[in-house]
Write a protein that holds these residues in place. Structure first.
Motif, PDB file in Angstrom:
ATOM      1  N   ASN A   1       0.924  -1.172   0.089  1.00 54.10           N
ATOM      2  CA  ASN A   1       0.017  -0.113   0.023  1.00 54.10           C
ATOM      3  C   ASN A   1       0.895   1.166  -0.127  1.00 54.10           C
ATOM      4  OD1 ASN A   1      -2.711  -1.165   0.560  1.00 54.10           O
ATOM      5  ND2 ASN A   1      -1.709  -2.216   2.013  1.00 54.10           N
TER       6      ASN A   1
ATOM      7  N   VAL B   1      -4.628  -6.618   5.126  1.00 58.45           N
ATOM      8  CA  VAL B   1      -3.960  -6.204   3.848  1.00 58.45           C
ATOM      9  C   VAL B   1      -5.245  -6.187   2.800  1.00 58.45           C
ATOM     10  CG1 VAL B   1      -2.725  -7.445   2.133  1.00 58.45           C
ATOM     11  CG2 VAL B   1      -1.574  -7.131   4.572  1.00 58.45           C
TER      12      VAL B   1
ATOM     13  N   SER C   1      -7.392  -2.920   2.488  1.00 53.43           N
ATOM     14  CA  SER C   1      -6.301  -1.913   2.661  1.00 53.43           C
ATOM     15  C   SER C   1      -5.884  -1.242   1.047  1.00 53.43           C
ATOM     16  CB  SER C   1      -5.045  -1.869   3.615  1.00 53.43           C
ATOM     17  OG  SER C   1      -5.700  -2.179   5.033  1.00 53.43           O
ATOM     18  N   LEU C   2      -5.909  -0.139   0.963  1.00 56.66           N
ATOM     19  CA  LEU C   2      -5.242   0.229  -0.279  1.00 56.66           C
ATOM     20  C   LEU C   2      -4.661   1.422  -0.337  1.00 56.66           C
ATOM     21  CD1 LEU C   2      -6.330   0.215  -3.727  1.00 56.66           C
ATOM     22  CD2 LEU C   2      -8.173   1.664  -2.872  1.00 56.66           C
TER      23      LEU C   2
ATOM     24  N   ARG D   1      -4.489   4.295  -3.312  1.00 55.44           N
ATOM     25  CA  ARG D   1      -4.690   4.645  -4.496  1.00 55.44           C
ATOM     26  C   ARG D   1      -3.293   5.124  -5.353  1.00 55.44           C
ATOM     27  NH1 ARG D   1     -10.557   5.607  -5.145  1.00 55.44           N
ATOM     28  NH2 ARG D   1     -11.444   5.008  -3.263  1.00 55.44           N
TER      29      ARG D   1
ATOM     30  N   PHE E   1     -11.356  -6.107  -3.699  1.00 53.21           N
ATOM     31  CA  PHE E   1     -10.671  -6.774  -2.734  1.00 53.21           C
ATOM     32  C   PHE E   1      -9.746  -7.919  -3.231  1.00 53.21           C
ATOM     33  CE2 PHE E   1     -13.768  -5.811   0.983  1.00 53.21           C
ATOM     34  CZ  PHE E   1     -13.273  -4.199   0.752  1.00 53.21           C
TER      35      PHE E   1
ATOM     36  N   ARG F   1      -8.857  -8.280  -6.017  1.00 54.48           N
ATOM     37  CA  ARG F   1      -7.834  -7.327  -7.095  1.00 54.48           C
ATOM     38  C   ARG F   1      -8.354  -8.018  -8.494  1.00 54.48           C
ATOM     39  NH1 ARG F   1      -7.229  -4.914  -3.059  1.00 54.48           N
ATOM     40  NH2 ARG F   1      -5.375  -3.883  -2.472  1.00 54.48           N
TER      41      ARG F   1
END
Ligand SMILES: Nc1ncnc2c1ncn2[C@@H]1O[C@H](COP(=O)(O)OP(=O)(O)O)[C@@H](O)[C@H]1O
Ligand SMILES: [Mg+2]
Lengths: 459, 585
Positions: free
Chosen positions: A140, A345, A348-349, A351, B422, B424
């Motif tokens: 992240n 994890v 979560s991000l 951008r 999430f 991906r």
């Protein structure tokens, strides 16, 4: 010259007072409110209608009586006197020094609401900040000028994590000026002492500016605190060329102050009683992070908020997530397992990670490794859930492998010491070590060339 | 009796109430207070005129003056729009930056169209021509990609008495038209009130796809030129990336991108990328066909409310020239919230979740400005305006008022799913819940223009995905091993469709755009595998070997095969056939 002092307060509702018979008063004006005992409180004009003004009182209205009040309108908004000498100093929520240092001689006075940054003037954040925490750096990635909040819950170690980030955050470049601006909103004395002690221990205090509004300080003052902090940050970043890390904690307390005022004004409430303009209001805080073309300083924001009932759809985290450039979510189950830092994890991000990683910034294989770790961990977590429903025996061989991977990932990658400052290479090495548990042919998200080059050789 | 000046009596945030403006009309622009801030009348009650102010109102108070302008909120339309970046009320942000600095200060002003730029006007009409609204008088080469048509203003008709080639700024007279009210000088610029749709001759049903290069969209949930689509999803699910992808790759002539109450950095991203990226059709920089409106979340909320109208009016103007125009609005929820905020200040009776009762009708009338049309003017010129709106529901809950009001009017629903995000899986468009009501027209078009098997392949692939969802329920109860072999083979095919076709990385320059022919080839390869493997399984080929034949590795990378390499797909198919034939039975 019109009188700007009135003893005509007629109503007191919650944190608001209503003053009648006023003239020439304008929206947003700062006021001094004198009490019978000679003490004063501060307020600002929230609405003016004909000859009536509604004033919010930052110190609250406890103990006030309409007849005892003299309200003086100061013909200006709320301002902060700024100077480079603020570094190393501690202020209250209204920007008044509360350490034993000398008075600050301001270089200038700035309206704390600031002005919106022209989107055209912005420079895109793309410079990698190494926090030394693998789950952030590799998965992240934080970049300069980003706003990346921590979504936490009560009793979780978000403060320790925020302090670790403040301590370790580095850019892979030398010779630049740093500062930390720290704004406490309604946190406990203990929590605030933890931060201050940590800043002292590492010497960071010398280049820090602290604004303290603690749990027993006036609630309404919390409306002003983040704006004070960001005004100081903007001054240091754009006029003193510093890279400023702003830590705001806890935004949940800020939002509650906002709700209190909204309720007192009898506004139509939005979701869960928070005002309909909460999104707009929060954006005027978060959007003050950034970089400007042609300026060498920057503002990176690390807001911390505790999610009521750990609910990510609660308006505070929800609207925050809609404005900030990602979110780091703290996981209660991981914390219960004794894993620090317990970063959840998958949800979560960051951008902005895509612009901050790769050859020349971190390493060429960074993006591929990140995607592969995510995919593998997501599969492992899924398989674990399946095992809970169907029993381990229902898992296929590859599912069993992924479960092992997920456990190892939590234990070796997510878990790290509070003083463990991993370089990005170290984080990548742990990542590759873990990926080596999986057959090469299954590593679909990594380019062959990188597998060739980085897949650990087994002897 | 009418008054040109009144006084402020109340200020509450962006809402100002004034008195003494008798004669002023709804939506008239006014100048408010000692600072002369721009505002718009949004309610009249007796002598109380409620004004939404487009700038921060600190320092405004009762007794300060309010001046009428006599004009509704309008935009300037003419050469110079392309490549511009405006705020919600069409102030040019690049000019404000140059003149006022890095922050937007109150009272900053600058002309929407730069008067220092000279344009070369090339006449099309001749002296003596009888023209009506929409007829092209001449052209200006505005950017490498855009020939700007200078049109007869919508409500004008008459005979051209003067017209000649001329070079000058937008105010330069290019023609004189003798109307029944006398001679009219026509320049290169028009003004148009933003809340009023620009007229067209007639509307037609959309029947050509708006090709986006995004596989999940073009193949399964296609958009049509002149159509309407919405992209709802919780934060982080990929709304903005979808909108940016469309702005980059959609095969429209003109793109109007409205950043409405969202992040500043996202606009910067567009500003930095678009001049570098090349339009796949023309090879020219994307910026050469783009107009940006940026009223970010921290900019004044009333101007945010206006930004959507500013954008759509500019889009309509280019449509009127006969172009296909695509407008993206990110996010319409922030626009709706701006309405809610003003409505709350007006103390209107709130509807659902505090939104005004007219929320639904406002949303509907916005999307209604889209369409595939025959433009105004005598030449039966076709044009189109497509609208794609992002929606940001609180907590990702699609039952909230803005999503629901939007779904009642739009024809395409691209539902984003945070579970996919999430994992991906991007674009995180849920293939089970999304829909396009243009599927039939696009199938028909594709069958005729691309491949007669288009519709057949598309619907088979979708059927496989739907069957997979049913089987997954089963797997959750009994485990994968309990499934019959045919079903496990289908699960494999579905997985390939998901991972090797639907999954598309916007940030990989080889993957970010796929043409329709290549989309078709890619899907065909996957179906080819399934078609060959099924009979083999029935003949006794071992399932585990079928699931792991070697060419599948290459199928998973087939999306990266270059656009012009058709041979690679054919040879991949051949290798699949051979690998399956080689298995023991
Ligand atoms: N097509 C895509 N390819 C790769 N990554 C994507 C894609 N779509 C979304 N993402 C990832 O998801 C993140 C959030 O997407 P964004 O469009 O900003 O979400 P939203 O606007 O819904 O909040 C992006 O920063 C990116 O990391
Ligand atoms: Mg977005």
């Amino acid at each position: 010259m019109v009188t700007r002092e009135y003893s005509t307060t007629k109503e007191i509702i919650g944190p608001l007072i209503m003053v009648e018979g006023v003239e020439g008063i304008t929206y947003g004006e700062l006021t001094d409110i004198k009490l019978a005992d000679g003490s004063t409180r501060r307020g600002s004009v929230l609405e003016v209608n004909g000859d009536r003004a509604i004033v919010q009182v930052f110190e609250g209205t406890a103990g006030l009586s309409p007849r005892d009040l003299t309200v003086k309108f100061l013909a200006k908004g709320i301002e902060l006197g700024v100077s480079q000498d603020m570094l190393g100093r501690v202020f209250d929520g209204f920007g008044r020094p509360i350490d034993d240092g000398p008075a600050i001689i301001p270089e200038k006075w700035l309206n704390i609401n600031g002005n919106p940054m022209n989107p055209y003037a912005r420079d895109y954040p793309n410079e990698f900040i190494q926090t030394g925490i693998s789950t952030i750096d590799l998965l992240n990635t934080l970049v300069r000028g980003q706003k990346l909040p921590i979504f936490s819950g009560s009793g979780l170690p978000h403060s320790r994590m925020a302090a670790q980030i403040a301590r370790q955050a580095r850019v892979l470049k030398t010779g630049e000026k740093f500062a930390v601006v720290f704004a406490a909103m309604g946190i406990t004395f203990e929590e605030s002492e933890f931060f201050i002690a940590d800043f002292r221990r590492t010497g960071a205090i010398e280049r820090a500016v602290l604004f303290m509004n603690l749990a027993d300080d006036p609630a309404i003052e919390r409306i002003a605190v983040p704006r004070m902090a960001l005004t100081a940050a903007e001054f240091l970043a754009y006029e003193k060329d510093m890279h400023v890390l702003v830590i705001l904690t806890d935004l949940t307390n800020y939002c509650e102050a906002l709700r209190e005022i909204s309720a007192a004004r009898k506004e139509v409430p939005g979701r869960r009683g928070y005002p309909g303009y909460l999104y707009t209001d929060l954006s005027t805080i978060y959007e003050r992070a950034g970089r400007i073309k042609g300026k060498s300083g920057s503002i990176t924001q690390f807001p911390v908020l505790t999610m009521p009932e750990d609910d990510k759809t609660h308006p505070i985290p929800d609207l925050t997530g809609y404005i900030t450039e990602g979110q780091i979510i703290i996981s209660r189950p991981l914390h219960a397992q004794g894993i620090y830092p317990p970063v959840d994890v998958l949800p979560s991000l960051s951008r902005l990670k895509d612009k901050g990683v790769g050859a020349g910034k971190t390493r060429e294989d960074h993006a591929d490794v990140m995607n592969q770790l995510y995919a593998a961990y997501a599969r492992g977590k899924n398989a674990k859930e399946l095992a809970v429903v169907l029993g381990e025996s229902a898992l296929s061989e590859s599912d069993i492998l992924m479960v092992k991977f997920a456990d190892a990932f939590e234990d070796r990658f997510i878990r790290q010491g509070e003083d463990e400052n991993r370089t990005i290479e170290e984080s990548l090495a742990i990542g590759w070590d873990l990926l080596a548990m999986i057959p090469k042919s299954e590593l679909k998200r990594v380019r062959d060339a990188y597998i060739e080059k980085y897949y650990p050789k087994k002897d | 009796m009418s008054n040109n000046e009144g006084v402020v009596v109340k200020v509450s945030g962006p809402l100002v109430v004034a008195r003494g403006l008798s004669g002023a009309r709804m939506y008239e622009m006014v100048r408010v207070g000692n600072h002369g801030l721009f505002g718009e009348i949004i309610e009249i009650r007796g002598d109380d005129y409620s004004i939404q102010v487009y700038e921060e109102t600190e320092g405004i108070g009762p007794g300060q003056p309010v001046k009428r302008t006599g004009e509704a909120l309008s935009v300037e339309l003419g050469p110079g729009l392309i490549r511009s970046i405006y705020d919600g009320v069409q102030r040019p942000l690049d000019k404000l930056n140059a003149e006022y600095g890095d922050f937007i200060v109150r009272g900053a002003e600058s002309a929407a169209l730069d008067r220092s730029v000279e344009w070369v006007f090339d006449p099309v009409a001749k002296v003596g021509d009888v023209v009506q609204g929409g007829d092209v008088l001449g052209t200006v080469q505005e950017s490498k990609l855009v020939v700007h048509k200078i049109m007869t203003p919508p409500n004008v008709s008459g005979k051209v008495t003067k017209i000649a080639p001329v070079t000058g700024n937008v105010d330069t007279t290019v023609a004189v038209i003798e109307t029944d009210k006398g001679p009219l000088n026509v320049s290169m610029v028009q003004r148009w009130p933003v809340r009023q749709p620009r007229p067209v001759r007639r509307k037609l049903p959309p029947n050509v796809p708006l090709v986006t290069g995004q596989r999940v969209l073009d193949m399964f949930f296609p958009m049509a030129k002149g159509g309407t689509a919405c992209v709802p999803g919780p934060f982080g699910s990929g709304k903005t990336v979808v909108q940016h992808q469309l702005a980059k790759w959609a095969d429209a002539n003109i793109v109007v991108y409205v950043g409405c109450g969202e992040r500043g950095n996202e606009m910067t991203d567009v500003l930095m990328e678009f001049p570098e990226l090349k339009d796949p059709q023309s090879g020219e920089p994307l910026m050469e066909r783009t107009v940006l409106i940026a009223n970010t979340s921290n900019m004044p909320v009333a101007a945010r409310e206006a930004s959507v109208f500013t954008g759509i009016t500019i889009a309509e103007y280019f449509r009127d020239m006969g172009y296909s125009v695509a407008l993206m609005a990110d996010s319409t929820s922030r626009w709706a919230e701006a309405m809610r905020e003003m409505s709350g200040r007006l103390e209107e009776m709130p509807g659902e979740e505090g939104y005004p009762a007219y929320l639904g009708s406002r949303i509907a009338s916005f999307y209604e400005r889209s369409g595939s049309v025959i433009c105004q003017g005598s030449e039966e010129r076709p044009g189109s305006l497509s609208i794609i709106g992002a929606v940001s529901p609180p907590g990702g809950d699609f039952s909230e008022p803005v999503v629901q009001a939007t779904l009642r009017v739009v024809k395409v629903f691209w539902g984003l799913d945070d579970k996919l995000a999430f994992a991906r899986h991007f674009p995180a468009i849920n293939w089970l819940t999304s829909y396009s009501l243009y599927l039939d027209v696009v199938d028909k078009w594709a069958n005729e223009n691309l491949d007669p098997k288009w519709q057949e392949r598309r619907s088979r692939a979708m059927a496989i995905l739907q069957r997979e969802a049913e089987l997954e329920e089963l797997v959750r109860l009994v485990g994968m091993d309990a499934l019959p072999s045919e079903d496990r083979l289908l699960m494999q095919a579905a997985k390939m469709i998901r991972e090797d076709f639907l999954h598309q990385n916007a940030f990989d320059d080889r993957d970010t755009y796929t043409s329709l022919p290549k989309q078709f080839r890619l899907l065909s390869v996957i179906l080819h595998y399934y078609d060959e493997a099924r009979p083999a399984l029935a003949e006794g080929a071992p399932l585990s070997r079928l699931l792991s034949i070697e060419p599948l590795e290459d199928v998973s990378r087939a999306k990266l095969i270059p656009e012009d390499d058709t041979e690679a797909f054919e040879s991949l198919k051949k290798r699949i056939t051979e690998a399956i034939q080689a298995l023991p039975r």
